[in-house]
Scaffold this motif. Sequence first.
Motif: not given
Length: 276
Positions: A186-199, A204-210, A238-242
């Motif tokens: 019921n927390l509906k975290t990002l990995p729960q909603q879009i999957g681990v790979w999607g997260t 990576e997209g957020i870092l690009l925006i940064c 590090l995100l990729i290998i998480s």
Amino acid sequence: MKLLRHLFAFYINSSIHVALAVVALTFITVLEYGITISTQLLMFIFFGAITGYNFVKYAKIAGLHHRHLAHSLKAIQIFSAICFLILLFAAFHLPLKLLLIAGCFGVPTFFYAVPLIRHKNLRSLTGIKIFIVAFVWGGITVIVPITAAGADISGDVLLTFFQRMTIVVALMIPFEIRDVPYDALNLKTLPQQIGVWGTKMLGEGILLICLVFEFLKENTDLAYLSSLFVFSVILGGLLIISKPYQSRYFASFWIEGTPILWWILYVLLKNTQVLG
């Protein structure tokens, strides 16, 4: 060797490491804008981070098992109490206006653990946990030191604030991935909603925006941009290998330590730039 392991575990579990990361991000703001802040404010930020994080992490546990706390948790409680007293001492030496601004970012931390409405705290609200943490870190490490130095909250400062928020969201993603096996659905975290790979791809997209935010600023520091780029590449890797089942300190030490690495790199590049 056993003593060193216990000391290291205490260093991580008592939130000293994360507090140093918060201070490192504050120093980055100080260096980027060429401002000066007081020792009392640094104390306030450091000991406030320890107090806040330990309150969020251990308040519920202490309430449920007060008479049966493990020795390590009792030690953290005592340490947190000492840090809180030092926090009060530092706060006494800061202007009321600055404390009110810091309080605006501190209130979400309090209600992150304490029920706000219908016996629910902010942590339990669907999908916003990661963004609350980003908002708090962004405010404490950008808006508070800029205000303390008497500088204007310019467009560049606001871009740095949003930039810092995106960085913290990216920093939180490995923790979100780590907690997948343990988080309630019921927390509906990002990995729960879009999957681990999607997260991971979102991170990576957020870092690009940064990085894009940096090119929108009127004044760009080459040393800052270079260090930010290297930091983003390292964090992106590090995100990729998480993964959901990580080594014990992958997130809590290596991921949380990246802001400290960024600050060190920025200082080195800044000094090289000045000497050049």
